[in-house]
Design a protein around this motif. Structure first.
Motif, short mmCIF file in Angstrom:
data_model
loop_
_atom_site.label_atom_id
_atom_site.label_comp_id
_atom_site.label_asym_id
_atom_site.label_seq_id
_atom_site.Cartn_x
_atom_site.Cartn_y
_atom_site.Cartn_z
N PRO A 90 -45.09 66.00 56.67
CA PRO A 90 -44.97 66.66 57.97
C PRO A 90 -44.54 65.66 59.05
O PRO A 90 -44.93 64.49 59.01
CB PRO A 90 -46.38 67.19 58.23
N ALA A 91 -43.74 66.12 59.99
CA ALA A 91 -43.19 65.26 61.03
C ALA A 91 -44.30 64.51 61.77
O ALA A 91 -45.32 65.09 62.14
CB ALA A 91 -42.38 66.09 62.02
N GLY A 92 -44.08 63.21 61.96
CA GLY A 92 -45.01 62.40 62.73
C GLY A 92 -46.19 61.85 61.96
O GLY A 92 -47.02 61.13 62.52
N THR A 93 -46.28 62.14 60.67
CA THR A 93 -47.44 61.68 59.90
C THR A 93 -47.19 60.40 59.10
O THR A 93 -48.12 59.68 58.76
CB THR A 93 -47.93 62.78 58.94
N ASP A 111 -44.82 53.17 59.48
CA ASP A 111 -44.26 52.04 58.74
C ASP A 111 -45.22 51.46 57.71
O ASP A 111 -44.78 50.94 56.68
CB ASP A 111 -43.84 50.94 59.72
N CYS A 112 -46.51 51.51 58.00
CA CYS A 112 -47.50 50.91 57.10
C CYS A 112 -48.47 51.92 56.49
O CYS A 112 -49.40 51.51 55.78
CB CYS A 112 -48.30 49.84 57.84
N GLY A 113 -48.28 53.20 56.75
CA GLY A 113 -49.20 54.20 56.23
C GLY A 113 -48.49 55.42 55.68
O GLY A 113 -47.74 56.09 56.40
N VAL A 114 -48.71 55.73 54.41
CA VAL A 114 -48.09 56.88 53.76
C VAL A 114 -49.15 57.97 53.61
O VAL A 114 -50.21 57.73 53.03
CB VAL A 114 -47.54 56.50 52.37
N THR A 171 -56.00 66.60 60.51
CA THR A 171 -55.96 65.14 60.44
C THR A 171 -55.55 64.73 59.03
O THR A 171 -55.44 65.57 58.13
CB THR A 171 -57.34 64.53 60.76
N TRP A 172 -55.33 63.46 58.82
CA TRP A 172 -54.89 63.02 57.50
C TRP A 172 -55.30 61.58 57.24
O TRP A 172 -55.52 60.79 58.15
CB TRP A 172 -53.38 63.16 57.34
N ASP A 173 -55.43 61.26 55.97
CA ASP A 173 -55.63 59.90 55.49
C ASP A 173 -54.29 59.34 55.02
O ASP A 173 -53.36 60.10 54.73
CB ASP A 173 -56.64 59.86 54.35
N VAL A 174 -54.22 58.02 54.92
CA VAL A 174 -52.99 57.38 54.46
C VAL A 174 -53.31 56.33 53.39
O VAL A 174 -54.42 55.82 53.30
CB VAL A 174 -52.23 56.69 55.62
N PHE A 175 -52.29 56.04 52.58
CA PHE A 175 -52.34 54.90 51.67
C PHE A 175 -51.78 53.69 52.42
O PHE A 175 -50.73 53.78 53.08
CB PHE A 175 -51.47 55.14 50.43
N VAL A 176 -52.47 52.55 52.31
CA VAL A 176 -51.99 51.32 52.91
C VAL A 176 -52.07 50.19 51.88
O VAL A 176 -52.80 50.29 50.89
CB VAL A 176 -52.82 50.92 54.16
N PHE A 187 -51.49 69.61 64.43
CA PHE A 187 -51.62 68.23 63.99
C PHE A 187 -52.08 67.35 65.16
O PHE A 187 -51.55 67.46 66.27
CB PHE A 187 -50.29 67.71 63.45
N ILE A 188 -53.06 66.51 64.90
CA ILE A 188 -53.53 65.62 65.95
C ILE A 188 -52.45 64.60 66.30
O ILE A 188 -51.54 64.36 65.52
CB ILE A 188 -54.83 64.88 65.54
N ASP A 189 -52.56 64.01 67.48
CA ASP A 189 -51.62 62.96 67.90
C ASP A 189 -52.21 61.62 67.49
O ASP A 189 -53.06 61.04 68.18
CB ASP A 189 -51.43 63.03 69.42
N ALA A 190 -51.77 61.12 66.33
CA ALA A 190 -52.35 59.89 65.78
C ALA A 190 -52.06 58.69 66.66
O ALA A 190 -52.87 57.76 66.74
CB ALA A 190 -51.84 59.65 64.36
N ASP A 191 -50.92 58.68 67.33
CA ASP A 191 -50.60 57.55 68.21
C ASP A 191 -51.56 57.52 69.40
O ASP A 191 -52.02 56.44 69.80
CB ASP A 191 -49.15 57.65 68.70
#
Length: 341
Positions: free
Chosen positions: A109-112, A115-118, A249-254, A318-322
């Motif tokens: 999804p757009a914005g999720t 550069d360092c988080g998938v 919200t979402w989690d990412v792989f780093v 979707f929350i604004d993660a920034d």
């Protein structure tokens, strides 16, 4: 608290031994035993190991402070970590390696994607009500959660971390349009919660929240979708979902900075992010698949709390993660002060 700051664990890390493998193994870090980690293991960790011959070792629980301590001590033993989206935005290039997902870059999804988080999994904060309490006259929207006059009864929220949509839900319930949520008006959100303060259970763990619901000690709940699924599986089928706006919200792989196996770590992340793996993970865990092309075969309980289905797209917020990345500490302090004040 999921954020950084407990660097005292560095001393423990310096005392640890080993460097985490011989180049043909990877250490994957998640949250511990449960449907979420079990889903990861069966959906993509075990298949990846079988297809590539690269051994995948599970570690955990995921801990941002421990990750930071490893990087600062120069003793990185983790290769892929499942964590919050804010860490990836705030510490990209310093604590975390940049990740190139290649042709998968348009699969989320757009914005999720950062550069360092998938994106690893999506969670919606759903409104649920106890059918035993409200019967044929149930709540119909978020505003009802904050209206004890119209809908008397006990409410329960997970109170440890406000970044899973609790504040967005309060503002949406109070009439704030989706496109004007940010910057979050903390005072307004807390005033909205003040309306139900006397009826509100502030659960300190997800397990506590689930137990309160299963034991009929609450009448309404704002609960993360994956935990809602666990509640239904545990026998709490008296709980029904309200069709309302859902903060997501979402989690990412780093990949921690300094991983000796960062290339293989990226390969694992790309494998885990494929649509087939995402669909299998969603089916097993109850969380939402990160890849938008994943076609999960959900069971009846999962369909009840699915937050990413096309027919519910209009309710997805979707929350604004920034914004959260720059304001997390301040918001947590305000939320905690309100709880204890």
């Amino acid at each position: 608290m999921r954020r950084l700051g407990l660097v005292a664990v560095a001393a423990l890390l310096l005392a640890s031994c080993g460097t985490g493998g011989d180049g043909e193994s990877l250490t994957f870090v998640s949250y511990g035993k449960g449907a979420y980690q079990d889903g990861q293991q069966k959906a993509f960790l075990e298949p990846y190991q079988k297809e590539t011959g690269v051994k995948v070792v599970l570690d955990g629980p995921s801990d941002n402070a421990k990750l930071r301590a490893m990087v600062e001590a120069g003793r990185v033993t983790w290769d892929v970590v499942d964590t919050d989206a804010f860490l990836a935005r705030e510490h990209c290039g310093t604590l975390l390696e940049k990740i190139d997902v290649g042709p998968l870059k348009d699969s989320f999804p757009a914005g999720t994607l950062s550069d360092c988080g998938v994106p690893a999994a999506f969670f919606g904060l759903v409104l649920m009500y106890n059918e035993k309490t409200y019967g044929a006259d149930p709540p119909t929207g978020l505003a009802d959660f904050f209206d004890p006059g119209k809908f008397p009864g006990k409410r329960v929220v997970y109170a440890k971390d406000p970044s899973t949509g609790q504040l967005e839900a309060a503002l949406l319930a109070d009439g704030v349009p989706v496109d004007r949520l940010y910057p979050l008006d903390m005072d307004r959100a807390l005033r909205t919660y003040g309306r139900i303060r006397g009826d509100l259970t502030l659960a300190q763990t997800y397990g506590q929240q689930q137990q309160v619901m299963v034991d009929n000690q609450a009448d309404m709940a704002l609960i993360v979708s994956a935990r809602a699924y666990s509640t239904l599986k545990a026998g709490g089928t008296q709980w029904k979902r309200v069709p309302a706006k859902v903060p997501v919200t979402w989690d990412v792989f780093v990949v921690p900075k300094g991983s000796q196996r960062k290339e293989k770590a990226q390969e694992l992340i790309k494998y885990a992010s494929g649509p087939e793996q995402g669909a299998k993970f969603a089916e097993l865990s109850g969380a939402g698949a990160a890849n938008t092309r994943a076609a999960a075969g959900l069971n009846d309980l999962q369909r009840q709390i699915d937050v990413l289905s096309p027919e519910r797209a209009a309710d997805t917020v979707f929350i604004d993660a920034d914004w959260w990345t720059g304001n997390y500490t301040r918001v947590v302090q305000a939320w905690t002060t309100w709880q204890t004040g």
